[in-house]
Design an enzyme around this catalytic site. Structure first.
Site, PDB file in Angstrom:
ATOM      1  N   GLU A 150       0.828  -1.199   0.000  1.00  0.00           N
ATOM      2  CA  GLU A 150       0.000   0.000   0.000  1.00  0.00           C
ATOM      3  C   GLU A 150       0.867   1.254   0.000  1.00  0.00           C
ATOM      4  O   GLU A 150       1.672   1.453   0.912  1.00  0.00           O
ATOM      5  CB  GLU A 150      -0.894   0.046   1.240  1.00  0.00           C
ATOM      6  CG  GLU A 150      -1.965  -1.015   1.307  1.00  0.00           C
ATOM      7  CD  GLU A 150      -2.835  -0.831   2.544  1.00  0.00           C
ATOM      8  OE1 GLU A 150      -4.060  -0.871   2.403  1.00  0.00           O
ATOM      9  OE2 GLU A 150      -2.286  -0.631   3.649  1.00  0.00           O
ATOM     10  N   CYS A 151       0.706   2.111  -0.977  1.00  0.00           N
ATOM     11  CA  CYS A 151       1.322   3.436  -1.030  1.00  0.00           C
ATOM     12  C   CYS A 151       2.835   3.356  -0.833  1.00  0.00           C
ATOM     13  O   CYS A 151       3.570   3.047  -1.765  1.00  0.00           O
ATOM     14  CB  CYS A 151       0.661   4.357  -0.018  1.00  0.00           C
ATOM     15  SG  CYS A 151       0.951   6.120  -0.337  1.00  0.00           S
TER      16      CYS A 151
END
Length: 443
Positions: free
Chosen positions: A320-321
């Site tokens: 994630e990210c």
């Protein structure tokens, strides 16, 4: 049914930059130091403020957001906390009526009064007009008290008090003081673990509030909700290795709670300091600040090899990210220096001079609609085509979601309890069954 009566307030403001985050933290520390059990919640998606609020209160901090976490969960978490807390504080997001749903919407849903913090620096009688506007904008949301922040003198505070219309009183006036600030950077506050003197800062801020007359409790409210059904144990026997250090730290407590409740065994490791990944069936690389630690990460060859080995073994990875950035071939930091990364996702992640994306989004699949948000200052240049795209709350196209050979990578941050079956499928390495734009989420 959970039901209890407890003093509670939504700490909000006319807009961002008014000082509500530090006021919330200082209030939590003030009442904790007085021997009270204080539970603090944060409205909306945020990783950094809750880190400080947990240190301030000494208790876990969870997100409340009627769209992202759901209305029922908002009511349940508050009612559960009320059963053993002496005080509940909810830190709002942006201004009181900003966003959809706004902090005001959450306050009405929960039945908690709004307590605006107004930066009064450079303001005198207009303070009363601002307070009146906040109190009268929505007749269904009572605003009976306000806090003045950044006052210049006792006389200034008295002018502010006299400016208030009938029905609104000044709870306290906070003077300008270095204790009421915390350093920040491009994604918000500096992480709590990076501030060696945070405990002292919070104690100093609590004393400032006590001297300003803010040591009283807000009005009590009754909070009630049914307890939710436990989630299905879809991850029983699955061991998940979770990256957790200064570079990978953007993790909602509710996400960890859900994984454990579904039967997963959680093992934590540091990609910065460790040389290997714990033995695990799946891997989670959450968001954080890999760009600030790119040189250290790039130099940890054994760790990068271990993550590559996990991927070669066909085991699932959720990135994630910041985790997505680390999975790219390269990462260019703010100075333009390029660092070799894990190399599971071809291309380069590069820091930009301005914010690249911000807002609530969701990923719609037949296994559920995973809700969450995006907020990043970098971009990814990759030849890969996304398997799917998240959708913005308004319904337009959002973040790319890359899925290949067990890797699920996106700038999108998911709130796991919104879609337990989908989350379990990701960590079991099962395919995502996407919905088209015209299919209902319960198709």
């Amino acid at each position: 049914m959970l039901k209890a009566t407890v003093p509670a307030a939504m700490i909000t403001a006319p807009g961002s930059g008014q000082g509500k985050s530090m006021v919330t933290a200082a209030l939590a520390r003030l009442h904790r130091n007085a021997g009270r059990k204080v539970r603090v919640f944060k409205h909306g998606p945020d990783y950094l403020d809750p880190m400080v609020l947990e240190v301030a209160s000494g208790q876990p901090v969870y997100q409340l957001h009627p769209w992202m976490t759901g209305e029922d969960e908002c009511r349940w978490r508050l009612a559960e906390a009320a059963c053993d807390a002496d005080l509940i504080l909810v830190e709002g997001a942006m201004g009181l009526f900003d966003g959809d749903p706004s902090s005001g919407d959450l306050a009405k849903l929960a039945g908690i009064p709004a307590l605006p913090v107004i930066n009064a620096s450079g303001m005198a009688q207009t303070f009363g007009a601002v307070a009146l506007g906040l109190a009268s904008f929505d007749p269904d949301l009572p605003v009976c008290q306000v806090i003045a922040n950044q006052i210049g003198s006792p006389y200034h505070g008295e002018l502010l008090r006299q400016s208030l219309p009938d029905g609104i009183r000044l709870l306290g006036a906070i003077p300008r003081n270095e204790a009421m600030s915390i350093p920040d950077r491009h994604l918000g506050l500096v992480q709590a673990g990076e501030l060696a003197d945070l405990e002292q800062r919070l104690d100093d801020a609590a004393r400032v509030l006590a001297e300003a007359g803010l040591d009283g409790l807000p009005d009590a409210v009754t909070l009630e909700a049914p307890a939710p059904q436990p989630p299905p144990r879809l991850l029983a026997g699955v061991r998940i290795a979770i990256a957790r250090d200064a570079a990978f730290s953007f993790i909602y407590r509710a996400n960890l709670d859900l994984l454990a409740a579904m039967g997963a065994e959680l093992a934590y490791f540091s990609p910065l300091a460790d040389s290997e990944v714990p033995a695990a069936d799946a891997l989670w690389l959450p968001g954080g600040y890999p760009e600030l630690h790119a040189a250290t990460l790039a130099a940890n060859g054994p760790m990068l090899d271990a993550i590559r080995g996990h991927h070669r073994a066909g085991k699932p990875i959720l990135a994630e990210c910041g985790g997505l950035m680390a999975c790219a071939d390269e990462l260019a930091d703010k100075a333009g220096q390029v660092h070799r990364m894990i190399g599971l996702l071809p291309g380069r992640a590069a820091m930009a001079s301005r914010l690249q994306a911000l807002g609530l989004q969701s990923l719609r699949t037949r296994q559920g609609e995973l809700r969450g948000h995006t907020y990043h200052h970098s971009s990814l240049d990759t030849p890969w085509q996304p398997l799917a795209r998240a959708r913005k709350q308004a319904g337009t196209e959002g973040e790319a979601v890359y899925c290949r050979q067990g890797l699920v990578a996106s700038y999108f941050h998911g709130y796991f309890p919104s879609a337990p079956e989908l989350v379990a499928a990701i960590f079991r390495g099962e395919p995502l069954h996407l919905l088209n734009d015209k299919e209902p989420a319960d198709a």
